[in-house]
Design a protein around this motif. Structure first.
Motif, PDB file in Angstrom:
ATOM      1  N   SER A  72       5.664   0.277  17.728  1.00  0.00           N
ATOM      2  CA  SER A  72       5.890  -0.776  16.740  1.00  0.00           C
ATOM      3  C   SER A  72       7.107  -0.414  15.900  1.00  0.00           C
ATOM      4  O   SER A  72       7.480   0.760  15.800  1.00  0.00           O
ATOM      5  CB  SER A  72       4.656  -0.938  15.845  1.00  0.00           C
ATOM      6  OG  SER A  72       4.365   0.282  15.185  1.00  0.00           O
ATOM      7  N   GLN A 128       9.260   0.423  12.583  1.00  0.00           N
ATOM      8  CA  GLN A 128       8.923   1.167  11.371  1.00  0.00           C
ATOM      9  C   GLN A 128      10.191   1.460  10.592  1.00  0.00           C
ATOM     10  O   GLN A 128      11.238   1.735  11.171  1.00  0.00           O
ATOM     11  CB  GLN A 128       8.224   2.479  11.744  1.00  0.00           C
ATOM     12  CG  GLN A 128       7.940   3.401  10.573  1.00  0.00           C
ATOM     13  CD  GLN A 128       7.255   4.688  11.001  1.00  0.00           C
ATOM     14  OE1 GLN A 128       6.082   4.899  10.739  1.00  0.00           O
ATOM     15  NE2 GLN A 128       7.985   5.553  11.687  1.00  0.00           N
ATOM     16  N   ASN A 171       0.859  -1.185   0.000  1.00  0.00           N
ATOM     17  CA  ASN A 171       0.000   0.000   0.000  1.00  0.00           C
ATOM     18  C   ASN A 171       0.896   1.236   0.000  1.00  0.00           C
ATOM     19  O   ASN A 171       1.963   1.236   0.612  1.00  0.00           O
ATOM     20  CB  ASN A 171      -0.905   0.008   1.233  1.00  0.00           C
ATOM     21  CG  ASN A 171      -1.830   1.221   1.258  1.00  0.00           C
ATOM     22  OD1 ASN A 171      -1.503   2.244   1.849  1.00  0.00           O
ATOM     23  ND2 ASN A 171      -2.978   1.109   0.604  1.00  0.00           N
ATOM     24  N   ASN A 219       8.006   3.478  16.003  1.00  0.00           N
ATOM     25  CA  ASN A 219       6.864   4.350  15.793  1.00  0.00           C
ATOM     26  C   ASN A 219       5.973   4.296  17.034  1.00  0.00           C
ATOM     27  O   ASN A 219       5.584   3.207  17.481  1.00  0.00           O
ATOM     28  CB  ASN A 219       6.069   3.910  14.565  1.00  0.00           C
ATOM     29  CG  ASN A 219       4.882   4.825  14.303  1.00  0.00           C
ATOM     30  OD1 ASN A 219       4.991   6.032  14.437  1.00  0.00           O
ATOM     31  ND2 ASN A 219       3.757   4.237  13.930  1.00  0.00           N
ATOM     32  N   GLU A 256       5.356  -8.248   6.809  1.00  0.00           N
ATOM     33  CA  GLU A 256       4.915  -6.899   6.467  1.00  0.00           C
ATOM     34  C   GLU A 256       5.299  -5.907   7.560  1.00  0.00           C
ATOM     35  O   GLU A 256       5.309  -6.239   8.746  1.00  0.00           O
ATOM     36  CB  GLU A 256       3.400  -6.871   6.247  1.00  0.00           C
ATOM     37  CG  GLU A 256       2.957  -7.700   5.049  1.00  0.00           C
ATOM     38  CD  GLU A 256       1.525  -7.412   4.636  1.00  0.00           C
ATOM     39  OE1 GLU A 256       0.895  -6.504   5.231  1.00  0.00           O
ATOM     40  OE2 GLU A 256       1.040  -8.069   3.697  1.00  0.00           O
ATOM     41  N   ILE A 257       5.599  -4.669   7.140  1.00  0.00           N
ATOM     42  CA  ILE A 257       6.008  -3.633   8.078  1.00  0.00           C
ATOM     43  C   ILE A 257       5.681  -2.270   7.475  1.00  0.00           C
ATOM     44  O   ILE A 257       5.666  -2.101   6.248  1.00  0.00           O
ATOM     45  CB  ILE A 257       7.527  -3.750   8.400  1.00  0.00           C
ATOM     46  CG1 ILE A 257       7.926  -2.822   9.555  1.00  0.00           C
ATOM     47  CG2 ILE A 257       8.378  -3.479   7.157  1.00  0.00           C
ATOM     48  CD1 ILE A 257       9.325  -3.080  10.088  1.00  0.00           C
ATOM     49  N   GLU A 258       5.387  -1.308   8.338  1.00  0.00           N
ATOM     50  CA  GLU A 258       5.093   0.054   7.902  1.00  0.00           C
ATOM     51  C   GLU A 258       6.390   0.795   7.591  1.00  0.00           C
ATOM     52  O   GLU A 258       7.440   0.526   8.173  1.00  0.00           O
ATOM     53  CB  GLU A 258       4.329   0.812   8.991  1.00  0.00           C
ATOM     54  CG  GLU A 258       2.973   0.228   9.344  1.00  0.00           C
ATOM     55  CD  GLU A 258       1.955   0.421   8.231  1.00  0.00           C
ATOM     56  OE1 GLU A 258       2.020   1.450   7.536  1.00  0.00           O
ATOM     57  OE2 GLU A 258       1.095  -0.470   8.063  1.00  0.00           O
ATOM     58  N   ALA A 259       6.295   1.751   6.652  1.00  0.00           N
ATOM     59  CA  ALA A 259       7.452   2.581   6.290  1.00  0.00           C
ATOM     60  C   ALA A 259       6.978   4.008   6.064  1.00  0.00           C
ATOM     61  O   ALA A 259       5.854   4.232   5.597  1.00  0.00           O
ATOM     62  CB  ALA A 259       8.141   2.035   5.047  1.00  0.00           C
ATOM     63  N   ILE A 260       7.852   4.975   6.386  1.00  0.00           N
ATOM     64  CA  ILE A 260       7.535   6.381   6.173  1.00  0.00           C
ATOM     65  C   ILE A 260       8.720   7.041   5.484  1.00  0.00           C
ATOM     66  O   ILE A 260       9.869   6.843   5.870  1.00  0.00           O
ATOM     67  CB  ILE A 260       7.207   7.097   7.513  1.00  0.00           C
ATOM     68  CG1 ILE A 260       6.821   8.557   7.287  1.00  0.00           C
ATOM     69  CG2 ILE A 260       8.356   6.983   8.487  1.00  0.00           C
ATOM     70  CD1 ILE A 260       5.459   8.747   6.720  1.00  0.00           C
ATOM     71  N   LYS A 276       3.821   7.337   2.763  1.00  0.00           N
ATOM     72  CA  LYS A 276       3.507   6.298   3.740  1.00  0.00           C
ATOM     73  C   LYS A 276       3.304   4.986   2.996  1.00  0.00           C
ATOM     74  O   LYS A 276       2.489   4.898   2.068  1.00  0.00           O
ATOM     75  CB  LYS A 276       2.242   6.669   4.517  1.00  0.00           C
ATOM     76  CG  LYS A 276       1.855   5.663   5.600  1.00  0.00           C
ATOM     77  CD  LYS A 276       2.829   5.690   6.765  1.00  0.00           C
ATOM     78  CE  LYS A 276       2.342   4.799   7.906  1.00  0.00           C
ATOM     79  NZ  LYS A 276       3.314   4.757   9.017  1.00  0.00           N
ATOM     80  N   ARG A 287       3.166   0.479   3.183  1.00  0.00           N
ATOM     81  CA  ARG A 287       3.204  -0.807   3.865  1.00  0.00           C
ATOM     82  C   ARG A 287       3.877  -1.759   2.896  1.00  0.00           C
ATOM     83  O   ARG A 287       3.442  -1.912   1.740  1.00  0.00           O
ATOM     84  CB  ARG A 287       1.816  -1.325   4.248  1.00  0.00           C
ATOM     85  CG  ARG A 287       1.886  -2.610   5.082  1.00  0.00           C
ATOM     86  CD  ARG A 287       0.610  -2.915   5.831  1.00  0.00           C
ATOM     87  NE  ARG A 287       0.793  -4.084   6.703  1.00  0.00           N
ATOM     88  CZ  ARG A 287       1.350  -4.055   7.924  1.00  0.00           C
ATOM     89  NH1 ARG A 287       1.773  -2.896   8.423  1.00  0.00           N
ATOM     90  NH2 ARG A 287       1.484  -5.149   8.637  1.00  0.00           N
TER      91      ARG A 287
END
Length: 573
Positions: free
Chosen positions: A561, A563, A506, A554, A526-530, A516, A518
Motif C-alpha cells: 500500500s 505510505q 491517529n 509499505n 486517508e493514508i498511513e505515514a511513518i 506512526k 494516519r
C-alpha cells in the motif's frame, strides 16, 4: 532538535498540476535538470570515456606487464563499504582478466588506521607482493608508498579522495580528483575508479591479443552490482555518470545476476532483491557490510562479496547482521553519552558553538562516525566525535553540513597550527583525523574558529527542499511504485520530497522511537505515514500539520500500500 525549514523548489507548480504519474515524473525530472525523461536512464555506452582519466595509460601498462609476468598482485583496500566492494571488484576483475595471483589485505582500522601507512606495507611484506594496488585510499600515503619503494615493491594508487599539496611517488596514480585530471565526473567512488581501471585494462589486453580460446574475455558489466553498492554506500554525488553505474548494477541485482554475497545481505535484511533500490543498498546492505570494518575488520565483508557459494554467503551475511545489531547498540549508548555532554554544556549557560567536538573515554572508534552523523542531524552543526586509538592518540570522525567543506576546515587548522594534527584526510561532507590526546582542547578551539570563519556564529537553519504539493489523486500505489524505480535517487539527484497540509486522524509511537500516523488530505483521502526517529514529536502531531514526505510502498504480510515516509512535521495553528 532544530526544526528544518521547508523550501519549495522552482518547479513545484508544474508538479502540483500533474494529473498522471507520467506527467509527475516529467516535472520531477525537469526539477533535477533533465529536460527529456529519456535522459534519466542512459546506458553503459553513455559513460564518460576512460581515456580522460589522468594516469590511466601508465596504470594499464603497469598492470598488463605484471599480468604477463604472472606477478603477485596485492590489493589493499579501505575498511568501509566502498573499500570492501572496490577490493572485491579488483580481485574478481583481475582474476577474470587472467591474473595468475591476486590477493587482498584490508588493514584493521584499530591496528593501523586509515590508508597505506609504512606499518601496513610492513604487514604486507610476508605475502611477498610484486605490486600493491590501493583501493579507495593511497592519495595521501606519501610515507607508505615511499616505504614500499624502499622494499622494492611498486605501488599503483587508485583513489577518489582529495589530494594534499604533494602526491605520493607511486608507479601510477588513477584518481579523478588529482591535479591535471580532465575526467568530467569528479564524483566517482573508489569502486568506480577500480571499474574504470579494469575496463581500460581489458581494452588494452584485447588489443594485444591476450584473450584467446583458452582465456575468454570477461564481461565486466557482470560486476556492476558491486559498483552500485559501493557507490551508493559511500554517499557520493549521483551525477549522470554515477547514475548509469548504479542503475546498471541495480538492474542486475533485480534480475538475480549479482554476487551471492549481495543477495544474502539483502535477504538477511528482509529486502526483496527483485525490487532492490538505492534505499536498500544504502540503508540495509551498506550498514551490514560496514559493520565488519567498524567492529572487527573488513575481511569478512570482502569474503562475503567474493564467495560464489550461496550457503557460505548466507552464513557470512548472518554474522554481518549480528555485528550490525551490536553496532547499533554501541551507537545508541554513545549517542546517549554525547547528549549528556551537550546537556551539561547547556546547564553551564552556554549556547552551542558553531561546531561540536566531543570525546568519550570509552567510545568505540569504529562507531564514532555514525554518532557524529546523528548529532549533526539533531543539532545541524559540523561534528567531530573522538575516541581513544591507543598509544596516546585520539581518532576523530567528522561529519559536515551543507555549506562547509569539512576537510578544508581541518586543513585550515593544520596550516595555522602545524604538528597539532597527526594526520587527516577526507572530502567535503566527511573526514577523519588523528591527534595526540593532550591536543584536543587546542584543536577544538581552532576547529570552532575555522567553522565560524565560514559559517558565522550560528549555522544557517537546515532546510528540506520540497518538490511541492503532490496532487491528492496521485497519492496511490501506482505513483509510489513508479517513483520507487524512477531513480536511481541519491545525493544531488534526490528522491522526490513533497509537502502539504494534513489532518491527523491517529498518532502513536511504534518501535519505541518512530512516529506512526494516519492522516487525511483536505479532500478526505486517508493514508498511513511513518516518521522514523520522530517519536519525540508525538505531542506536535495534533489536528493540522504540515508534512514533508516521500511517497513510498509499505509491504506488510504480503499486502502493499502507499505510505508517507516523513522528513519533517510542523504543527499548524
Amino acid at each position: 532538535m532544530i526544526s528544518p525549514r521547508i523550501r519549495r523548489l522552482p518547479q513545484h507548480e508544474a508538479i502540483a498540476n500533474a494529473r498522471t504519474p507520467q506527467e509527475l515524473l516529467t516535472a520531477l525530472y525537469a526539477q533535477r535538470g533533465l529536460s527529456n525523461p529519456e535522459q534519466a536512464a542512459p546506458g553503459l555506452g553513455d559513460l564518460e570515456p576512460v581515456t580522460a582519466l589522468r594516469g590511466i595509460e601508465q596504470a594499464v601498462a603497469l598492470l598488463a606487464d605484471r599480468l604477463r609476468a604472472g606477478a603477485h598482485l596485492l590489493v589493499i583496500g579501505d575498511y568501509d563499504a566502498d573499500g570492501a566492494t572496490g577490493s572485491a571488484l579488483a580481485v574478481r576483475g583481475l582474476r577474470a582478466l587472467g591474473a595468475a595471483r591476486v590477493s587482498y589485505l584490508v588493514p584493521s582500522r584499530f591496528a593501523f588506521g586509515y590508508g597505506l601507512s609504512p606499518a601496513v606495507v610492513d604487514a604486507a611484506m610476508p605475502m611477498q607482493p610484486d605490486l600493491i594496488i590501493t583501493v579507495d585510499n593511497g592519495i595521501a600515503s606519501l610515507a607508505g608508498v615511499e616505504r614500499a619503494r624502499e622494499l622494492g615493491v611498486s605501488v599503483l594508487v587508485t583513489d577518489h579522495h582529495l589530494p594534499g599539496d604533494r602526491l605520493p611517488e607511486a608507479a601510477a596514480i588513477v584518481n579523478p580528483n588529482q591535479p591535471g585530471c580532465d575526467f568530467p565526473s569528479k564524483h566517482l567512488a573508489g569502486v568506480g575508479v577500480v571499474f574504470y581501471l579494469l575496463a581500460a585494462l581489458r581494452t588494452h589486453l584485447r588489443a594485444n591479443g591476450w584473450f584467446n580460446a583458452g582465456r575468454a574475455e570477461p564481461n565486466l558489466a557482470e560486476l556492476l552490482d558491486l559498483v552500485a553498492l559501493g557507490t551508493v554506500a559511500d554517499v557520493v554525488t549521483l551525477d549522470r555518470n554515477n547514475r548509469i553505474l548504479v542503475e546498471q548494477g541495480l538492474r542486475r541485482i533485480r534480475a538475480g545476476r549479482c554476487s551471492a554475497g549481495i543477495l544474502a545481505l539483502l535477504q538477511v535484511a528482509g529486502r526483496d532483491p527483485t525490487r532492490a533500490t538505492t534505499t536498500d543498498l544504502g540503508f540495509f546492505v551498506g550498514p551490514r557490510l560496514n559493520a565488519a570494518g567498524r567492529l572487527e575488520e573488513m575481511s569478512l565483508g570482502v569474503e562475503c562479496l567474493l564467495t560464489e557459494d550461496p550457503a557460505q554467503a548466507a552464513a557470512m551475511a548472518q554474522t554481518l547482521d549480528g555485528l550490525n545489531r551490536r553496532r547499533r547498540e554501541i551507537e545508541g549508548e554513545m549517542k546517549d553519552q554525547a547528549e549528556l555532554l551537550l546537556d551539561a554544556l547547556a546547564l553551564d549557560g552556554e549556547q552551542l558553538p558553531p561546531a561540536l567536538c566531543l570525546f568519550g573515554e570509552d567510545w568505540h572508534q569504529g562507531v564514532s562516525g555514525i554518532v557524529a552523523a546523528r548529532l549533526r542531524e539533531r543539532y545541524h552543526r559540523p561534528v567531530i566525535a573522538f575516541a581513544e586509538a591507543g598509544d596516546g592518540l585520539l581518532r576523530g570522525s567528522a561529519r559536515s553540513i551543507d555549506g562547509l567543506h569539512i576537510r578544508d576546515a581541518i586543513d585550515w587548522v593544520d596550516r595555522r597550527h602545524p604538528r597539532l594534527i597527526d594526520r587527516f584526510g577526507g572530502h567535503a561532507m566527511a573526514a577523519g583525523l588523528t591527534l595526540r590526546a593532550g591536543c584536543l582542547s587546542t584543536f577544538r578551539d581552532a576547529f570552532v574558529e575555522a567553522v565560524r570563519a565560514q559559517l558565522g556564529e550560528v549555522p544557517p537553519q537546515p532546510e528540506i527542499r520540497s518538490d511541492g504539493a503532490l496532487p491528492a489523486l496521485l497519492l496511490t500505489l501506482e505513483t509510489a511504485e513508479i517513483l520507487r524505480f524512477a531513480g536511481p535517487w541519491g545525493k544531488d539527484f534526490p528522491e522526490p520530497v513533497f509537502d502539504d497540509l494534513f489532518t491527523i486522524r491517529n498518532a502513536r509511537i511504534v518501535g519505541e522511537r518512530h512516529l506512526k500516523l494516519r492522516v487525511a488530505t483536505p479532500g478526505g483521502i486517508e493514508i498511513e505515514a511513518i516518521g522514523f526517529n520522530l517519536g519525540e514529536q508525538l505531542d506536535e502531531a495534533r489536528e493540522r500539520v504540515r508534512l514533508a514526505y516521500r511517497l513510498d510502498v509499505n509491504e506488510y504480510r504480503g499486502v502493499r500500500s502507499p505510505q508517507l515516509v516523513l522528513a519533517a512535521l510542523q504543527s499548524q495553528p
